[in-house]
Design a protein around this motif. Sequence first.
Motif, mmCIF file in Angstrom:
data_model
loop_
_atom_site.group_PDB
_atom_site.id
_atom_site.type_symbol
_atom_site.label_atom_id
_atom_site.label_comp_id
_atom_site.label_asym_id
_atom_site.label_seq_id
_atom_site.Cartn_x
_atom_site.Cartn_y
_atom_site.Cartn_z
ATOM 1 N N ILE A 102 4.106 7.701 1.150
ATOM 2 C CA ILE A 102 2.692 7.394 1.333
ATOM 3 C C ILE A 102 1.829 7.803 0.143
ATOM 4 C CG2 ILE A 102 2.241 9.558 2.585
ATOM 5 C CD1 ILE A 102 0.607 6.059 3.129
ATOM 6 N N GLU A 103 2.190 8.915 -0.528
ATOM 7 C CA GLU A 103 1.370 9.346 -1.659
ATOM 8 C C GLU A 103 1.460 8.391 -2.854
ATOM 9 O OE1 GLU A 103 5.279 11.701 -1.990
ATOM 10 O OE2 GLU A 103 3.914 10.965 -0.417
ATOM 11 N N GLU A 104 2.433 7.496 -2.836
ATOM 12 C CA GLU A 104 2.583 6.525 -3.920
ATOM 13 C C GLU A 104 1.927 5.185 -3.605
ATOM 14 O OE1 GLU A 104 6.667 6.145 -5.091
ATOM 15 O OE2 GLU A 104 7.020 8.314 -4.994
ATOM 16 N N ILE A 105 1.344 5.074 -2.416
ATOM 17 C CA ILE A 105 0.677 3.831 -2.026
ATOM 18 C C ILE A 105 -0.786 3.905 -2.486
ATOM 19 C CG2 ILE A 105 0.015 2.334 -0.116
ATOM 20 C CD1 ILE A 105 3.002 2.413 -0.571
ATOM 21 N N THR A 106 -1.099 3.143 -3.519
ATOM 22 C CA THR A 106 -2.461 3.134 -4.052
ATOM 23 C C THR A 106 -3.404 2.375 -3.121
ATOM 24 O OG1 THR A 106 -2.100 1.080 -5.269
ATOM 25 C CG2 THR A 106 -1.517 3.160 -6.394
ATOM 26 N N ASP A 107 -4.689 2.509 -3.393
ATOM 27 C CA ASP A 107 -5.677 1.761 -2.609
ATOM 28 C C ASP A 107 -5.403 0.264 -2.690
ATOM 29 O OD1 ASP A 107 -6.864 4.152 -2.021
ATOM 30 O OD2 ASP A 107 -8.640 3.836 -3.275
ATOM 31 N N ASP A 108 -5.027 -0.204 -3.880
ATOM 32 C CA ASP A 108 -4.776 -1.625 -4.074
ATOM 33 C C ASP A 108 -3.608 -2.099 -3.220
ATOM 34 O OD1 ASP A 108 -5.195 -4.166 -5.494
ATOM 35 O OD2 ASP A 108 -3.239 -3.752 -6.388
ATOM 36 N N TYR A 109 -2.493 -1.365 -3.243
ATOM 37 C CA TYR A 109 -1.336 -1.741 -2.431
ATOM 38 C C TYR A 109 -1.661 -1.685 -0.944
ATOM 39 C CZ TYR A 109 2.128 -1.882 -6.219
ATOM 40 O OH TYR A 109 2.852 -2.224 -7.334
ATOM 41 N N MET A 110 -2.399 -0.664 -0.548
ATOM 42 C CA MET A 110 -2.767 -0.511 0.858
ATOM 43 C C MET A 110 -3.564 -1.714 1.344
ATOM 44 S SD MET A 110 -5.005 2.520 2.654
ATOM 45 C CE MET A 110 -6.439 2.143 1.626
ATOM 46 N N ARG A 111 -4.585 -2.077 0.584
ATOM 47 C CA ARG A 111 -5.445 -3.192 0.990
ATOM 48 C C ARG A 111 -4.692 -4.518 0.958
ATOM 49 N NH1 ARG A 111 -9.336 0.010 -2.014
ATOM 50 N NH2 ARG A 111 -10.838 0.891 -0.549
ATOM 51 N N LYS A 112 -3.844 -4.708 -0.054
ATOM 52 C CA LYS A 112 -3.074 -5.953 -0.130
ATOM 53 C C LYS A 112 -2.154 -6.100 1.073
ATOM 54 C CE LYS A 112 -2.958 -6.807 -5.132
ATOM 55 N NZ LYS A 112 -2.090 -6.851 -6.351
ATOM 56 N N ARG A 149 7.994 -1.245 15.878
ATOM 57 C CA ARG A 149 8.692 -0.662 17.020
ATOM 58 C C ARG A 149 9.623 0.477 16.616
ATOM 59 N NH1 ARG A 149 7.468 -4.621 20.941
ATOM 60 N NH2 ARG A 149 5.689 -5.652 19.943
ATOM 61 N N ARG A 150 10.114 0.463 15.392
ATOM 62 C CA ARG A 150 11.020 1.476 14.892
ATOM 63 C C ARG A 150 10.491 2.003 13.559
ATOM 64 N NH1 ARG A 150 12.236 1.017 19.358
ATOM 65 N NH2 ARG A 150 14.308 0.724 20.305
ATOM 66 N N SER A 151 10.914 3.201 13.179
ATOM 67 C CA SER A 151 10.330 3.866 12.006
ATOM 68 C C SER A 151 11.364 4.116 10.918
ATOM 69 C CB SER A 151 9.715 5.208 12.425
ATOM 70 O OG SER A 151 8.741 5.015 13.424
ATOM 71 N N TRP A 152 11.000 3.743 9.694
ATOM 72 C CA TRP A 152 11.816 4.015 8.515
ATOM 73 C C TRP A 152 10.925 4.555 7.409
ATOM 74 C CZ3 TRP A 152 12.699 -0.570 11.335
ATOM 75 C CH2 TRP A 152 13.961 -0.674 11.931
ATOM 76 N N PRO A 153 11.402 5.531 6.630
ATOM 77 C CA PRO A 153 10.590 6.117 5.554
ATOM 78 C C PRO A 153 10.136 5.056 4.551
ATOM 79 C CG PRO A 153 12.569 7.427 5.925
ATOM 80 C CD PRO A 153 12.738 6.167 6.712
ATOM 81 N N GLY A 154 8.897 5.179 4.130
ATOM 82 C CA GLY A 154 8.367 4.285 3.107
ATOM 83 C C GLY A 154 7.633 3.070 3.630
ATOM 84 N N TRP A 155 7.765 2.816 4.926
ATOM 85 C CA TRP A 155 7.191 1.594 5.493
ATOM 86 C C TRP A 155 5.889 1.862 6.248
ATOM 87 C CZ3 TRP A 155 9.512 -3.262 4.919
ATOM 88 C CH2 TRP A 155 10.769 -3.255 4.316
ATOM 89 N N THR A 156 5.197 2.937 5.916
ATOM 90 C CA THR A 156 4.032 3.357 6.700
ATOM 91 C C THR A 156 2.946 2.287 6.833
ATOM 92 O OG1 THR A 156 3.237 4.402 4.675
ATOM 93 C CG2 THR A 156 4.268 5.853 6.321
ATOM 94 N N VAL A 157 2.453 1.793 5.714
ATOM 95 C CA VAL A 157 1.306 0.884 5.754
ATOM 96 C C VAL A 157 1.709 -0.475 6.323
ATOM 97 C CG1 VAL A 157 -0.488 -0.256 4.403
ATOM 98 C CG2 VAL A 157 0.178 2.090 3.867
ATOM 99 N N TYR A 158 2.853 -0.969 5.929
ATOM 100 C CA TYR A 158 3.351 -2.234 6.473
ATOM 101 C C TYR A 158 3.511 -2.125 7.988
ATOM 102 C CZ TYR A 158 6.532 -6.154 7.356
ATOM 103 O OH TYR A 158 7.137 -7.286 7.853
ATOM 104 N N SER A 159 4.107 -1.037 8.439
ATOM 105 C CA SER A 159 4.297 -0.837 9.877
ATOM 106 C C SER A 159 2.963 -0.771 10.606
ATOM 107 C CB SER A 159 5.089 0.450 10.126
ATOM 108 O OG SER A 159 6.378 0.368 9.578
#
Length: 249
Positions: A102-112, A149-159
């Motif tokens: 999550i700390e590597e997800i920039t504002d730009d990636y988050m919004r996109k 429905r299921r959780s995997w590391p790195g997929w926070t914003v997409y999920s």
Amino acid sequence: MAEKLTGKVAVISGAGSGFAKATAELFARLDKCSLVLFDINEEALATTVKNCEAAGSEVVSFRGDVTKPETFTRALEETLKRFGKVDFLINYAGGAVKVAPIEEITDDYMRKTIDLNLVSTILSCRTFAPQFKKQKQGKIINVSSVCDRRSWPGWTVYSAAKAGVNAFTKVLYTELRPHGVCVSLLVPGGSNTGFQSAAEGVPKFEWDERDAVRPEHFADMVYQVCALTRGGCVSEFHLFGLAQDISGF
């Protein structure tokens, strides 16, 4: 009970590849369903259009960015101008953009990511809902993900975005059901498509095709949902491949 899609009109986003491409081509091949197709990749879209027209479907297509409201305004206008109605709205377009801590997800990636998955679905449904209400019939299919429905590391914003699609779709069902309109949620598992190559940080994987869920599986399921006669509504359907482990939290 099921019916043919001959004479029906389907609007499909992201039709240049993957599940959307397979669905458009199946609709054309089986029933010559009329199609309105758009994708941000013009070259890929052109191939889908060519295949659908060769199968006998009448097709309207254009390059469209699903994060922009004008894309859906144009889709509705083109649909009504050519066909005068819309029977199916299938919101396939989406993607992970970037998978990382999550700390590597920039504002730009988050919004996109949120715009591509959640906002696009809301824009599409908001644009088409008045027409569906006017017609008092039709079906909308929105696409979530096993990641909601299921959780995997790195997929926070997409999920999170896909979970938003889930909640949005359920509420939209309650709004449109009294008007004779069915709203369904497709929850897909991972597949051997171009999904992983289109997003930054997604580990490369290729499952054994004998056990993997493939685009044609999704096309077949969506066809069956659309072919279900009036009065029945598949509110939610899950399609996972045997090759993918979806156990856990």
